[in-house]
Enzyme design. Structure first.
Site, PDB file in Angstrom:
ATOM      1  N   LYS A   2       0.859  -1.182   0.000  1.00 54.33           N
ATOM      2  CA  LYS A   2       0.000   0.000   0.000  1.00 54.33           C
ATOM      3  C   LYS A   2       0.899   1.238   0.000  1.00 54.33           C
ATOM      4  O   LYS A   2       1.826   1.349   0.805  1.00 54.33           O
ATOM      5  CB  LYS A   2      -0.900   0.016   1.241  1.00 54.33           C
ATOM      6  CG  LYS A   2      -2.039  -0.999   1.159  1.00 54.33           C
ATOM      7  CD  LYS A   2      -2.860  -0.990   2.426  1.00 54.33           C
ATOM      8  CE  LYS A   2      -3.727   0.243   2.568  1.00 54.33           C
ATOM      9  NZ  LYS A   2      -4.429   0.261   3.871  1.00 54.33           N
TER      10      LYS A   2
HETATM   11  O1  G3P Z   1      -6.557   1.844   5.472  1.00 51.53           O
HETATM   12  C1  G3P Z   1      -7.493   2.884   5.432  1.00 51.53           C
HETATM   13  C2  G3P Z   1      -8.604   2.720   6.378  1.00 51.53           C
HETATM   14  O2  G3P Z   1      -8.212   1.805   7.374  1.00 51.53           O
HETATM   15  C3  G3P Z   1      -9.013   4.000   7.016  1.00 51.53           C
HETATM   16  O3  G3P Z   1     -10.077   3.742   7.865  1.00 51.53           O
HETATM   17  O4  G3P Z   1     -11.506   4.060   9.809  1.00 51.53           O
HETATM   18  O5  G3P Z   1      -9.229   5.063   9.795  1.00 51.53           O
HETATM   19  O6  G3P Z   1     -11.025   5.998   8.346  1.00 51.53           O
HETATM   20  P1  G3P Z   1     -10.476   4.773   9.004  1.00 51.53           P
END
Ligand code: G3P
Length: 224
Positions: free
Chosen positions: A86
């Site tokens: 990533k």
């Molecule tokens: O990898 C991206 C994702 O995990 C972001 O999620 O919940 O931190 O917005 P969040």
């Protein structure tokens, strides 16, 4: 739409991998840091749970293209199996993506918030782009609309890049992504349970159990 689990927690991965049909695991530096464990032990632990055939997406913490490529090669060599690095969208990340494409290492371009970012990432050779649905919704954007637009743009040009929607806070956002043709979604462990739960389902199962027991007691079909 295929599902992945978005966490670095080994117990959660073990549970979800056993009970749900997942394609793989995604992590990021925030999720890994939460576990406060040795990085390699954690990543190898995830691979040991999911096996070689399921995808493991691990995020680089490097900032220059050359270092990102070096780190991606090391992670791939160390964890083996189906692997994607990533990389957050940016100039260095795009350069790294083009370099990694030549080396045959798959890239998931992450921290995507617009269709233009996604289109450029796909042209650079990314295998997946990861738009952040809930983070857009939080700023009165429209996360699902952005996912839908990316799917449309990729379809328009027949691009060989999949949308891996991320950042979900509820089942409605997941459903809306599936409805607009999103290829994959990575969701937190708790959202898997929420996605399959429904009070009417529970009521139906309670009814079956009560009616059966009223005639056959604790006897099961295996006992006849
Ligand atoms: O990898 C991206 C994702 O995990 C972001 O999620 O919940 O931190 O917005 P969040």
């Amino acid at each position: 739409m295929k599902y992945l689990i978005d966490t670095g927690n080994l117990e959660a991965i073990k549970h979800i991998n056993e009970f749900y049909p997942i394609e793989g695991v995604t992590t990021n530096p925030t999720l890994v840091s939460k576990e406060k464990s040795d990085f390699w032990a954690l990543i190898k632990g995830i691979r040991a749970i999911i096996g070689e055939d399921k995808a493991l997406h691990v995020q680089t913490v490097q900032e220059t293209a050359e270092k990102i490529v070096e780190e991606a090669k090391l992670i791939k060599e160390t964890v083996g199996g189906k692997f994607f690095v990533k990389i957050p969208i940016g100039e260095e990340g795009l350069k790294a993506t083009m370099m990694l494409k030549k080396l045959g290492i798959g890239v998931t371009m992450t921290a995507i918030f617009t269709p233009q970012q996604a289109l450029i990432a796909a042209n650079a050779g990314a295998s997946f782009v990861a738009p952040y649905v809930n983070r857009l919704d939080n700023i009165i954007g429209d996360g699902v609309r952005v996912v839908e637009d990316i799917v449309t743009v990729f379809d328009n040009y027949g691009l060989d890049c999949q949308v891996l929607a991320a950042s979900f806070k509820n089942a409605q956002q997941i459903h809306n992504c599936a409805f607009c043709g999103c290829h994959t979604a990575t969701i937190s462990p708790d959202l898997f349970k929420i996605a399959i739960s429904h009070p009417m389902t529970e009521a139906a199962i309670d009814g079956f159990t009560k009616d059966w027991k009223s005639v056959y007691g604790e006897k099961k079909i295996l006992d006849f």
